[in-house]
Design a protein around this motif. Structure first.
Motif, PDB file in Angstrom:
ATOM      1  N   MET A 125       0.843  -1.190   0.000  1.00  0.00           N
ATOM      2  CA  MET A 125       0.000   0.000   0.000  1.00  0.00           C
ATOM      3  C   MET A 125       0.882   1.245   0.000  1.00  0.00           C
ATOM      4  O   MET A 125       1.814   1.354   0.799  1.00  0.00           O
ATOM      5  CB  MET A 125      -0.916   0.002   1.232  1.00  0.00           C
ATOM      6  N   ILE A 126       0.596   2.184  -0.907  1.00  0.00           N
ATOM      7  CA  ILE A 126       1.345   3.428  -1.008  1.00  0.00           C
ATOM      8  C   ILE A 126       0.372   4.591  -0.813  1.00  0.00           C
ATOM      9  O   ILE A 126      -0.681   4.643  -1.456  1.00  0.00           O
ATOM     10  CB  ILE A 126       2.055   3.545  -2.370  1.00  0.00           C
ATOM     11  N   LEU A 127       0.718   5.509   0.074  1.00  0.00           N
ATOM     12  CA  LEU A 127      -0.102   6.681   0.366  1.00  0.00           C
ATOM     13  C   LEU A 127       0.477   7.871  -0.387  1.00  0.00           C
ATOM     14  O   LEU A 127       1.652   8.207  -0.220  1.00  0.00           O
ATOM     15  CB  LEU A 127      -0.101   6.941   1.872  1.00  0.00           C
ATOM     16  N   VAL A 128      -0.337   8.511  -1.236  1.00  0.00           N
ATOM     17  CA  VAL A 128       0.115   9.613  -2.091  1.00  0.00           C
ATOM     18  C   VAL A 128      -0.598  10.892  -1.680  1.00  0.00           C
ATOM     19  O   VAL A 128      -1.831  10.992  -1.788  1.00  0.00           O
ATOM     20  CB  VAL A 128      -0.174   9.320  -3.577  1.00  0.00           C
ATOM     21  N   THR A 129       0.143  11.879  -1.189  1.00  0.00           N
ATOM     22  CA  THR A 129      -0.441  13.183  -0.893  1.00  0.00           C
ATOM     23  C   THR A 129      -0.344  14.075  -2.134  1.00  0.00           C
ATOM     24  O   THR A 129       0.450  13.825  -3.037  1.00  0.00           O
ATOM     25  CB  THR A 129       0.266  13.861   0.293  1.00  0.00           C
ATOM     26  N   GLY A 130      -1.182  15.124  -2.163  1.00  0.00           N
ATOM     27  CA  GLY A 130      -1.220  15.987  -3.340  1.00  0.00           C
ATOM     28  C   GLY A 130      -1.643  15.216  -4.577  1.00  0.00           C
ATOM     29  O   GLY A 130      -1.195  15.483  -5.697  1.00  0.00           O
ATOM     30  N   ALA A 131      -2.572  14.266  -4.399  1.00  0.00           N
ATOM     31  CA  ALA A 131      -2.851  13.272  -5.440  1.00  0.00           C
ATOM     32  C   ALA A 131      -3.547  13.831  -6.663  1.00  0.00           C
ATOM     33  O   ALA A 131      -3.523  13.192  -7.718  1.00  0.00           O
ATOM     34  CB  ALA A 131      -3.681  12.134  -4.849  1.00  0.00           C
ATOM     35  N   THR A 132      -4.182  14.989  -6.560  1.00  0.00           N
ATOM     36  CA  THR A 132      -4.847  15.569  -7.731  1.00  0.00           C
ATOM     37  C   THR A 132      -4.024  16.690  -8.357  1.00  0.00           C
ATOM     38  O   THR A 132      -4.493  17.365  -9.271  1.00  0.00           O
ATOM     39  CB  THR A 132      -6.239  16.120  -7.357  1.00  0.00           C
ATOM     40  N   GLY A 133      -2.795  16.879  -7.877  1.00  0.00           N
ATOM     41  CA  GLY A 133      -1.981  17.986  -8.343  1.00  0.00           C
ATOM     42  C   GLY A 133      -1.106  17.649  -9.538  1.00  0.00           C
ATOM     43  O   GLY A 133      -1.238  16.600 -10.176  1.00  0.00           O
ATOM     44  N   THR A 134      -0.180  18.550  -9.818  1.00  0.00           N
ATOM     45  CA  THR A 134       0.669  18.465 -11.005  1.00  0.00           C
ATOM     46  C   THR A 134       1.434  17.149 -11.083  1.00  0.00           C
ATOM     47  O   THR A 134       1.518  16.532 -12.147  1.00  0.00           O
ATOM     48  CB  THR A 134       1.660  19.643 -11.008  1.00  0.00           C
ATOM     49  N   ILE A 135       2.015  16.721  -9.972  1.00  0.00           N
ATOM     50  CA  ILE A 135       2.769  15.467  -9.934  1.00  0.00           C
ATOM     51  C   ILE A 135       1.880  14.310  -9.498  1.00  0.00           C
ATOM     52  O   ILE A 135       1.925  13.209 -10.056  1.00  0.00           O
ATOM     53  CB  ILE A 135       3.971  15.575  -8.977  1.00  0.00           C
ATOM     54  N   GLY A 136       1.052  14.545  -8.483  1.00  0.00           N
ATOM     55  CA  GLY A 136       0.290  13.475  -7.860  1.00  0.00           C
ATOM     56  C   GLY A 136      -0.621  12.710  -8.800  1.00  0.00           C
ATOM     57  O   GLY A 136      -0.706  11.478  -8.725  1.00  0.00           O
ATOM     58  N   ARG A 137      -1.299  13.417  -9.707  1.00  0.00           N
ATOM     59  CA  ARG A 137      -2.233  12.704 -10.590  1.00  0.00           C
ATOM     60  C   ARG A 137      -1.491  11.760 -11.525  1.00  0.00           C
ATOM     61  O   ARG A 137      -1.975  10.669 -11.823  1.00  0.00           O
ATOM     62  CB  ARG A 137      -3.089  13.701 -11.381  1.00  0.00           C
ATOM     63  N   HIS A 138      -0.301  12.178 -11.988  1.00  0.00           N
ATOM     64  CA  HIS A 138       0.512  11.288 -12.822  1.00  0.00           C
ATOM     65  C   HIS A 138       1.068  10.128 -11.983  1.00  0.00           C
ATOM     66  O   HIS A 138       1.175   9.001 -12.476  1.00  0.00           O
ATOM     67  CB  HIS A 138       1.665  12.057 -13.458  1.00  0.00           C
ATOM     68  N   LEU A 139       1.413  10.415 -10.745  1.00  0.00           N
ATOM     69  CA  LEU A 139       1.979   9.389  -9.877  1.00  0.00           C
ATOM     70  C   LEU A 139       0.952   8.306  -9.577  1.00  0.00           C
ATOM     71  O   LEU A 139       1.260   7.109  -9.637  1.00  0.00           O
ATOM     72  CB  LEU A 139       2.493  10.013  -8.580  1.00  0.00           C
ATOM     73  N   VAL A 140      -0.271   8.705  -9.255  1.00  0.00           N
ATOM     74  CA  VAL A 140      -1.316   7.714  -8.979  1.00  0.00           C
ATOM     75  C   VAL A 140      -1.537   6.823 -10.199  1.00  0.00           C
ATOM     76  O   VAL A 140      -1.632   5.600 -10.087  1.00  0.00           O
ATOM     77  CB  VAL A 140      -2.625   8.404  -8.556  1.00  0.00           C
ATOM     78  N   ALA A 141      -1.600   7.436 -11.390  1.00  0.00           N
ATOM     79  CA  ALA A 141      -1.798   6.652 -12.612  1.00  0.00           C
ATOM     80  C   ALA A 141      -0.640   5.683 -12.847  1.00  0.00           C
ATOM     81  O   ALA A 141      -0.851   4.524 -13.240  1.00  0.00           O
ATOM     82  CB  ALA A 141      -1.959   7.591 -13.801  1.00  0.00           C
ATOM     83  N   THR A 142       0.589   6.148 -12.593  1.00  0.00           N
ATOM     84  CA  THR A 142       1.764   5.295 -12.796  1.00  0.00           C
ATOM     85  C   THR A 142       1.754   4.119 -11.829  1.00  0.00           C
ATOM     86  O   THR A 142       2.012   2.973 -12.218  1.00  0.00           O
ATOM     87  CB  THR A 142       3.055   6.113 -12.618  1.00  0.00           C
ATOM     88  N   LEU A 143       1.440   4.390 -10.552  1.00  0.00           N
ATOM     89  CA  LEU A 143       1.413   3.316  -9.561  1.00  0.00           C
ATOM     90  C   LEU A 143       0.295   2.323  -9.859  1.00  0.00           C
ATOM     91  O   LEU A 143       0.457   1.107  -9.692  1.00  0.00           O
ATOM     92  CB  LEU A 143       1.248   3.906  -8.159  1.00  0.00           C
TER      93      LEU A 143
END
Length: 276
Positions: A1-19
């Motif tokens: 399980m990975i917890l991503v803060t700022g998930a809808t922001g410039t980096i976060g939205r791409h990070l969630v999709a990548t994970l």
């Protein structure tokens, strides 16, 4: 399980999709309600950490605007709850004078988060990113809607713009345990303001021309467009400080971690042409 803060922001939205594409389980934190890439968004990182079973969350991505001055407390709570690894978003100019770090005026606390990660006792990585390629949309797009002349200060100011997707993909690799420590992330080439506009002209097939204007005139125009005066002042100070050479000389860190070259600025422009 990975917890991503700022998930809808410039980096976060791409990070969630990548994970998600990697098959990792993701929990998303954002002040913006809703979902990102199919993952429900929660508003409170500390609440999620406290409610999770011990050891349930393995890794944490922490954004400097989310952590603010509370980075040490959040990371201490993460360690207490069994989180093993922290990856934090920072910036290449983290060691510059604070008054020359414009993003602080938007709430980023890069220096505090960078240092808190190193002192946390967790496995950690700090993504010290150069300026985002998307910053050129804010800088140049308003003028491109009305003509072919871009008026901006400091033609010779030079930096290696990075595509936000590259930052997100490196973050994913770090969260999955494949990169550690300070990671200085840049694009593949260093471009002056004048060269950035020349790239826009070539990719957009427009006869664009860069016209250098005095910093005072540029600052007045920016504040008239609604940018906070303190932010503009810090931005001009950053430009002045680094006129002698590129602020962010290219590194090979992105290529070493992702096993491919970093995305060039021309590709970013081509894939976001409608925003220019």
């Amino acid at each position: 399980m990975i917890l991503v803060t700022g998930a809808t922001g410039t980096i976060g939205r791409h990070l969630v999709a990548t994970l998600n594409a990697e098959g990792a389980a993701v929990r998303a934190i954002s002040r913006t309600a809703g979902a990102v890439d199919g993952v429900s968004v929660h508003p409170d990182v500390e609440g999620v950490l406290r409610s999770a079973a011990p050891g349930e969350i393995d890794a944490l991505f922490l954004h400097p605007r989310v952590a603010g001055e509370r980075a040490p407390e959040i990371l201490a709570l993460a360690a207490e709850r069994g989180v093993r690894r922290a990856v934090v978003l920072s910036a290449m100019n983290v060691d510059d004078p604070l008054e020359e770090q414009p993003s602080r005026l938007a709430g980023d606390r890069n220096r505090e988060l960078d240092r808190a990660a190193a002192a946390s006792g967790l496995e950690w990585a700090s993504l010290r990113a150069s300026s985002f390629a998307s910053n050129t949309i804010r800088a140049f797009a308003p003028q491109l809607r009305f003509g072919e002349v871009v008026r901006y200060p400091f033609r010779g100011f030079e930096e290696s713009l990075i595509d936000e997707r590259d930052v997100a993909e490196v973050a994913a690799r770090a969260l999955l345990g494949e990169a550690d420590g300070i990671l200085e992330l840049t694009g593949p080439q260093s471009l002056t303001h004048g060269e950035q506009v020349a790239t826009l002209a070539a990719v957009l097939s427009r006869p664009l021309r860069f016209e250098e204007v005095p910093p005072e005139a540029a600052a007045a125009q920016m504040t008239q467009r609604g940018m906070p005066a303190a932010f503009v002042e810090a931005l001009m100070a950053r430009y002045r400080r680094h006129l002698a050479g590129p602020q962010h000389p290219p590194t090979t860190v992105v290529e070493e971690i992702l096993k491919r070259p970093a995305r060039p600025f021309a590709r970013f422009v081509a894939e976001h042409r409608e925003r220019f």
